[in-house]
Design an enzyme around this catalytic site. Structure first.
Site, PDB file in Angstrom:
ATOM      1  CE1 TYR A   1      30.975  21.803  36.497  1.00  0.00           C
ATOM      2  CE2 TYR A   1      31.550  20.080  35.093  1.00  0.00           C
ATOM      3  CZ  TYR A   1      31.041  21.481  35.283  1.00  0.00           C
ATOM      4  OH  TYR A   1      30.889  22.121  34.139  1.00  0.00           O
TER       5      TYR A   1
ATOM      6  CE  LYS B   1      27.490  22.131  34.642  1.00  0.00           C
ATOM      7  NZ  LYS B   1      26.579  23.220  34.087  1.00  0.00           N
TER       8      LYS B   1
HETATM    9  P1  NAP Z   1      32.781  30.851  34.723  1.00  0.00           P
HETATM   10  O1  NAP Z   1      33.741  31.392  33.675  1.00  0.00           O
HETATM   11  O2  NAP Z   1      33.310  30.231  35.712  1.00  0.00           O
HETATM   12  O3  NAP Z   1      31.583  31.733  34.897  1.00  0.00           O
HETATM   13  C1  NAP Z   1      30.555  31.268  35.693  1.00  0.00           C
HETATM   14  C2  NAP Z   1      29.358  32.132  35.662  1.00  0.00           C
HETATM   15  O4  NAP Z   1      28.601  31.726  36.985  1.00  0.00           O
HETATM   16  C3  NAP Z   1      29.656  33.664  36.196  1.00  0.00           C
HETATM   17  O5  NAP Z   1      29.243  34.590  35.418  1.00  0.00           O
HETATM   18  C4  NAP Z   1      29.449  33.596  37.587  1.00  0.00           C
HETATM   19  O6  NAP Z   1      29.097  34.853  38.272  1.00  0.00           O
HETATM   20  C5  NAP Z   1      28.094  32.862  37.475  1.00  0.00           C
HETATM   21  N1  NAP Z   1      27.747  32.284  38.978  1.00  0.00           N
HETATM   22  C6  NAP Z   1      28.193  31.449  39.827  1.00  0.00           C
HETATM   23  N2  NAP Z   1      27.507  30.999  40.665  1.00  0.00           N
HETATM   24  C7  NAP Z   1      26.262  31.511  40.628  1.00  0.00           C
HETATM   25  C8  NAP Z   1      25.050  31.726  41.256  1.00  0.00           C
HETATM   26  N3  NAP Z   1      25.081  31.194  42.279  1.00  0.00           N
HETATM   27  N4  NAP Z   1      24.162  32.467  40.779  1.00  0.00           N
HETATM   28  C9  NAP Z   1      24.183  33.512  39.717  1.00  0.00           C
HETATM   29  N5  NAP Z   1      25.415  33.166  38.919  1.00  0.00           N
HETATM   30  C10 NAP Z   1      26.332  32.533  39.361  1.00  0.00           C
HETATM   31  O7  NAP Z   1      32.333  29.517  33.914  1.00  0.00           O
HETATM   32  P2  NAP Z   1      32.076  29.033  32.139  1.00  0.00           P
HETATM   33  O8  NAP Z   1      33.234  28.193  32.182  1.00  0.00           O
HETATM   34  O9  NAP Z   1      31.864  30.310  31.350  1.00  0.00           O
HETATM   35  O10 NAP Z   1      30.877  27.922  32.524  1.00  0.00           O
HETATM   36  C11 NAP Z   1      29.658  28.393  32.181  1.00  0.00           C
HETATM   37  C12 NAP Z   1      28.659  27.253  32.241  1.00  0.00           C
HETATM   38  O11 NAP Z   1      29.062  26.311  31.444  1.00  0.00           O
HETATM   39  C13 NAP Z   1      28.718  26.276  33.741  1.00  0.00           C
HETATM   40  O12 NAP Z   1      27.544  25.882  33.970  1.00  0.00           O
HETATM   41  C14 NAP Z   1      29.715  25.380  33.353  1.00  0.00           C
HETATM   42  O13 NAP Z   1      29.613  24.292  34.329  1.00  0.00           O
HETATM   43  C15 NAP Z   1      29.459  25.057  32.010  1.00  0.00           C
HETATM   44  N6  NAP Z   1      30.650  24.368  31.354  1.00  0.00           N
HETATM   45  C16 NAP Z   1      31.896  24.894  31.127  1.00  0.00           C
HETATM   46  C17 NAP Z   1      32.890  24.042  30.464  1.00  0.00           C
HETATM   47  C18 NAP Z   1      34.176  24.704  30.251  1.00  0.00           C
HETATM   48  O14 NAP Z   1      34.929  24.039  29.814  1.00  0.00           O
HETATM   49  N7  NAP Z   1      34.399  25.978  30.538  1.00  0.00           N
HETATM   50  C19 NAP Z   1      32.709  22.890  30.127  1.00  0.00           C
HETATM   51  C20 NAP Z   1      31.552  22.278  30.360  1.00  0.00           C
HETATM   52  C21 NAP Z   1      30.498  22.906  30.813  1.00  0.00           C
HETATM   53  P3  NAP Z   1      29.708  35.886  39.185  1.00  0.00           P
HETATM   54  O15 NAP Z   1      31.094  35.909  38.744  1.00  0.00           O
HETATM   55  O16 NAP Z   1      28.826  37.086  39.401  1.00  0.00           O
HETATM   56  O17 NAP Z   1      29.661  34.872  40.445  1.00  0.00           O
END
Ligand code: NAP
Length: 246
Positions: free
Chosen positions: A154, A158
């Site tokens: 990861y 990133k």
């Molecule tokens: P999440 O709730 O797990 O949602 C992930 C989203 O990505 C879902 O809509 C999923 O769609 C989609 N996705 C996954 N694989 C995909 C693919 N191959 N093609 C198209 N869509 C895909 O994650 P989140 O926490 O909102 O995170 C969103 C972003 O922020 C990510 O890049 C994550 O790394 C980053 N981030 C999150 C955090 C945190 O604390 N939450 C911190 C730093 C960075 P489906 O359900 O349709 O598969």
């Protein structure tokens, strides 16, 4: 305002992507709500946007697939004529200590988080060059800045997104296109809901503000970077992390 702008938000069926889609639509953008597997949830996001008077369409695409990402961008350009804002948000985790991490888990995370962003940028860059305008916003992570035990795949993905962002920013800056990364800290979503209470407590301890952020914190930053007001900002990594990575 983002009136009449066309925005593509990848991974917008839930979490941070969902909030970004709703926020951009509330500011007047027409939003393509991309998802991979969660069709019903993506349709819910579209319904929420439309109920508030906004415009949105859900489009399925696995962004890690080079050809499918090309089809997604070609479809949006055919339907809407342009793409003003691309938000590469789709992301996954497959956490494990390096010694135990499988090749499959390493590849899956790199392919979605890093190659997915490359695929979408690659397939819309020619159109943005033609437009002489565009906003590319890539969602990185505090983990890509600091590293994190148990997240080699990861963090590599990133950190890669940050290098990708800066290179794209340098290549496209003279044509009116900006590229920036947002590096969220710990944000309350399904991705962090799976963490144990002990891990969440240890994480909170590292945050100067002593609490997780909200999806709105990230969406507001993305909306600013997408706006005309942010037109002279490019190649930057904006941390939205309660002070973790200062
Ligand atoms: P999440 O709730 O797990 O949602 C992930 C989203 O990505 C879902 O809509 C999923 O769609 C989609 N996705 C996954 N694989 C995909 C693919 N191959 N093609 C198209 N869509 C895909 O994650 P989140 O926490 O909102 O995170 C969103 C972003 O922020 C990510 O890049 C994550 O790394 C980053 N981030 C999150 C955090 C945190 O604390 N939450 C911190 C730093 C960075 P489906 O359900 O349709 O598969």
């Amino acid at each position: 305002m983002l009136t009449d702008k066309i925005a593509v938000v990848t991974g917008a069926s839930r979490g941070i992507g969902r909030e970004i889609a709703v926020t951009l639509a509330a500011k007047g953008a027409t939003v393509i709500v991309n998802y991979n597997g969660s069709a019903a949830k993506a349709e819910e996001v579209v319904a929420e946007i439309q109920a508030a008077g906004g415009k949105a369409e859900a489009v399925q695409c696995n962004v890690s697939d080079f050809e499918k990402a090309a089809e997604l961008m070609a479809y949006v350009v055919k339907q809407y004529g342009r793409v003003d804002i691309l938000v590469n948000n789709a992301g996954i985790t497959r956490d494990n200590l390096l010694m135990k991490m499988s090749e499959e888990d390493f590849d899956a995370v790199i392919n979605t988080n890093l190659k997915g962003a490359f695929n979408c940028i690659k397939h819309i860059s020619r159109q943005m060059l033609k437009q002489k305008a565009g906003r590319i916003i890539n969602i990185s992570s505090v983990s890509g800045v600091l590293g994190n035990a148990g997240q080699a795949n990861y963090c590599a993905s990133k950190a890669g997104v940050i290098g990708l962002t800066k290179s794209v920013a340098r290549e496209l800056a003279s044509r009116g296109i900006t590229a920036n990364a947002v590096a969220p800290g710990f944000i309350d979503t399904e991705m962090t809901a799976v963490l144990s209470d002990a891990v969440k407590a240890a994480a909170t301890e590292q945050i100067p503000m002593k609490h997780f952020g909200s999806t709105k914190d990230i969406a507001n930053t993305v909306a600013f970077l997408a706006s005309d007001e942010a037109g002279y900002i490019t190649g930057q990594v904006i941390s939205v992390d309660g002070g973790m990575a200062m």
